[in-house]
Structure formats: structure tokens, C-alpha cells
Write a protein that holds these residues in place. Structure first.
Motif, PDB file in Angstrom:
ATOM      1  N   THR A  69       9.917  15.962 106.813  1.00 17.65           N
ATOM      2  CA  THR A  69       9.013  14.819 107.323  1.00 17.65           C
ATOM      3  C   THR A  69       7.808  15.306 108.114  1.00 17.65           C
ATOM      4  O   THR A  69       7.153  14.542 108.910  1.00 17.65           O
ATOM      5  CB  THR A  69      10.189  14.053 108.307  1.00 17.65           C
ATOM      6  OG1 THR A  69      10.514  14.559 109.185  1.00 17.65           O
ATOM      7  CG2 THR A  69      11.331  13.726 107.460  1.00 17.65           C
ATOM      8  N   GLY A  70       7.673  16.470 107.912  1.00 18.01           N
ATOM      9  CA  GLY A  70       5.920  16.847 108.505  1.00 18.01           C
ATOM     10  C   GLY A  70       5.982  17.175 109.898  1.00 18.01           C
ATOM     11  O   GLY A  70       4.684  16.708 110.213  1.00 18.01           O
ATOM     12  N   ARG A  75       2.887   9.501 108.781  1.00 14.15           N
ATOM     13  CA  ARG A  75       1.392   8.292 108.173  1.00 14.15           C
ATOM     14  C   ARG A  75       2.136   8.117 107.090  1.00 14.15           C
ATOM     15  O   ARG A  75       2.005   7.125 105.958  1.00 14.15           O
ATOM     16  CB  ARG A  75       0.323   8.722 108.070  1.00 14.15           C
ATOM     17  CG  ARG A  75       0.012   8.947 109.761  1.00 14.15           C
ATOM     18  CD  ARG A  75      -1.671   9.517 110.120  1.00 14.15           C
ATOM     19  NE  ARG A  75      -1.336  11.315 109.772  1.00 14.15           N
ATOM     20  CZ  ARG A  75      -1.848  12.103 109.752  1.00 14.15           C
ATOM     21  NH1 ARG A  75      -3.193  11.743 110.524  1.00 14.15           N
ATOM     22  NH2 ARG A  75      -1.923  13.416 110.117  1.00 14.15           N
ATOM     23  N   GLU A  76       2.296   8.950 105.520  1.00 10.07           N
ATOM     24  CA  GLU A  76       3.176   9.264 104.108  1.00 10.07           C
ATOM     25  C   GLU A  76       3.457   8.259 103.840  1.00 10.07           C
ATOM     26  O   GLU A  76       3.308   7.129 103.433  1.00 10.07           O
ATOM     27  CB  GLU A  76       2.690  10.138 103.738  1.00 10.07           C
ATOM     28  CG  GLU A  76       1.423  11.069 103.835  1.00 10.07           C
ATOM     29  CD  GLU A  76       0.004  10.370 103.292  1.00 10.07           C
ATOM     30  OE1 GLU A  76       0.618   9.386 102.215  1.00 10.07           O
ATOM     31  OE2 GLU A  76      -0.911  10.695 103.696  1.00 10.07           O
ATOM     32  N   GLU A  90       1.932  16.807  99.869  1.00 12.23           N
ATOM     33  CA  GLU A  90       2.489  17.609 100.103  1.00 12.23           C
ATOM     34  C   GLU A  90       1.896  18.215 101.284  1.00 12.23           C
ATOM     35  O   GLU A  90       1.566  17.695 102.837  1.00 12.23           O
ATOM     36  CB  GLU A  90       1.716  18.457  99.667  1.00 12.23           C
ATOM     37  CG  GLU A  90       1.489  20.107  99.086  1.00 12.23           C
ATOM     38  CD  GLU A  90       1.299  21.708  98.185  1.00 12.23           C
ATOM     39  OE1 GLU A  90       0.487  22.704  99.099  1.00 12.23           O
ATOM     40  OE2 GLU A  90       1.155  21.143  96.980  1.00 12.23           O
ATOM     41  N   ILE A  91       3.204  18.567 101.638  1.00 15.25           N
ATOM     42  CA  ILE A  91       3.365  19.407 103.436  1.00 15.25           C
ATOM     43  C   ILE A  91       3.625  21.084 103.338  1.00 15.25           C
ATOM     44  O   ILE A  91       4.520  21.477 102.285  1.00 15.25           O
ATOM     45  CB  ILE A  91       4.354  19.037 104.018  1.00 15.25           C
ATOM     46  CG1 ILE A  91       5.034  16.958 104.418  1.00 15.25           C
ATOM     47  CG2 ILE A  91       5.114  18.854 105.346  1.00 15.25           C
ATOM     48  CD1 ILE A  91       6.255  16.385 104.253  1.00 15.25           C
ATOM     49  N   GLY A  97       7.060  28.479 106.515  1.00 17.99           N
ATOM     50  CA  GLY A  97       5.786  29.480 105.293  1.00 17.99           C
ATOM     51  C   GLY A  97       5.845  28.570 104.334  1.00 17.99           C
ATOM     52  O   GLY A  97       5.893  28.844 103.265  1.00 17.99           O
ATOM     53  N   ARG A  98       6.688  27.206 103.871  1.00 17.50           N
ATOM     54  CA  ARG A  98       6.916  26.526 102.890  1.00 17.50           C
ATOM     55  C   ARG A  98       5.918  25.041 102.881  1.00 17.50           C
ATOM     56  O   ARG A  98       5.467  24.100 103.679  1.00 17.50           O
ATOM     57  CB  ARG A  98       8.506  26.002 103.014  1.00 17.50           C
ATOM     58  CG  ARG A  98       9.588  27.287 103.258  1.00 17.50           C
ATOM     59  CD  ARG A  98      10.854  26.704 104.256  1.00 17.50           C
ATOM     60  NE  ARG A  98      12.082  25.905 102.612  1.00 17.50           N
ATOM     61  CZ  ARG A  98      12.771  25.413 102.606  1.00 17.50           C
ATOM     62  NH1 ARG A  98      14.010  25.607 104.045  1.00 17.50           N
ATOM     63  NH2 ARG A  98      13.367  25.215 101.655  1.00 17.50           N
ATOM     64  N   TYR A  99       6.252  25.362 101.904  1.00 17.85           N
ATOM     65  CA  TYR A  99       5.408  23.878 101.199  1.00 17.85           C
ATOM     66  C   TYR A  99       6.281  22.893 100.588  1.00 17.85           C
ATOM     67  O   TYR A  99       7.340  23.087  99.560  1.00 17.85           O
ATOM     68  CB  TYR A  99       4.382  24.130  99.412  1.00 17.85           C
ATOM     69  CG  TYR A  99       3.202  25.116 100.412  1.00 17.85           C
ATOM     70  CD1 TYR A  99       2.471  24.274 100.477  1.00 17.85           C
ATOM     71  CD2 TYR A  99       2.689  26.232 100.486  1.00 17.85           C
ATOM     72  CE1 TYR A  99       0.953  25.296 101.317  1.00 17.85           C
ATOM     73  CE2 TYR A  99       2.135  26.873 100.874  1.00 17.85           C
ATOM     74  CZ  TYR A  99       1.060  26.059 100.915  1.00 17.85           C
ATOM     75  OH  TYR A  99      -0.088  27.033 101.603  1.00 17.85           O
ATOM     76  N   PHE A 100       6.428  21.898 100.515  1.00 18.89           N
ATOM     77  CA  PHE A 100       7.456  20.811  99.968  1.00 18.89           C
ATOM     78  C   PHE A 100       6.133  19.814  99.486  1.00 18.89           C
ATOM     79  O   PHE A 100       4.528  19.144 100.024  1.00 18.89           O
ATOM     80  CB  PHE A 100       8.042  20.173 101.061  1.00 18.89           C
ATOM     81  CG  PHE A 100       8.891  20.352 101.861  1.00 18.89           C
ATOM     82  CD1 PHE A 100      10.295  20.795 101.017  1.00 18.89           C
ATOM     83  CD2 PHE A 100       8.823  21.648 102.665  1.00 18.89           C
ATOM     84  CE1 PHE A 100      11.271  21.721 101.627  1.00 18.89           C
ATOM     85  CE2 PHE A 100       9.901  22.476 103.424  1.00 18.89           C
ATOM     86  CZ  PHE A 100      11.294  21.993 102.787  1.00 18.89           C
TER      87      PHE A 100
END
Length: 109
Positions: A69-70, A75-76, A90-91, A97-100
Motif C-alpha cells: 500500500t505504499g 492516492r493511486e 509501481e511502488i 529494497g522491493r519493487y511492487f
């Protein structure tokens, strides 16, 4: 007394097919209600989050899954809800160190 009865076999079978599809898809999938309570978690989401679905169901998504959920930046998610249109974004979570890649699909209910 008045009542109505109808054959719901087709509806039940369709619902069960959708549930089986969600359960076996490779992407992590979860759903929330209008109060942001987690209502469904598939097996891929359990693996991604490292959590059993029973520990997530009925709990607030912002409290239980801050990575996805960032960290509370909604907002998104709200943009998708207000527009009733799909939103992708993308978060990056610096702490882990993770991208979602997140895809939000609002539904009427």
C-alpha cells in the motif's frame, strides 16, 4: 407467506470456477472491501507476503500490508476508486529494497 425460489446451480458453478482460477493464478491477488478490510487472498499472495491468509482476512490492508500500500500513500488506490477505472503503478519500498507492480481494478460493490 410469499417466497421466491430459483435454481442457482449455474451461479454457484460460475463462482466456484472464478475462485479456482484466482487461487491457481501465478500473480498475487487480494481484494478489499470499501472499508479497506482484506476479503480475499490467493495462494500466490500468501507466498509473496510471507503470511497465511487467515492472518490477513478481515484486517485493514494499510496496517497489514504496508509494502503493497505504499506505506499509507493511498492516492493511486483512491484514484481508482473515485474514477471506477483500473489503475497501474509501481511502488518501491526502500526499507526492504522491493519493487511492487500494483494493478487496482475497482468493482461496483
Amino acid at each position: 407467506m410469499i417466497g421466491v425460489a430459483f435454481d442457482s446451480t449455474e451461479l454457484r458453478e460460475a463462482r466456484d470456477r472464478v475462485a479456482r482460477t484466482l487461487e491457481h493464478m501465478g500473480d498475487a491477488f487480494f481484494s478489499v472491501d470499501t472499508d479497506w478490510q482484506i476479503t480475499y487472498v490467493n495462494a500466490a499472495a500468501e507466498r509473496l507476503f510471507g503470511r497465511d491468509r487467515s492472518s490477513l482476512l478481515g484486517h485493514n490492508v494499510y496496517e497489514e500490508l504496508p509494502d503493497v500500500t505504499g506505506g499509507g500513500d493511498d492516492r493511486e488506490y483512491r484514484r481508482a476508486l473515485e474514477s471506477q477505472r483500473p489503475v497501474s503503478f509501481e511502488i518501491y519500498i526502500a526499507e526492504t529494497g522491493r519493487y511492487f507492480e500494483v494493478r487496482v481494478q475497482p468493482i461496483p460493490d
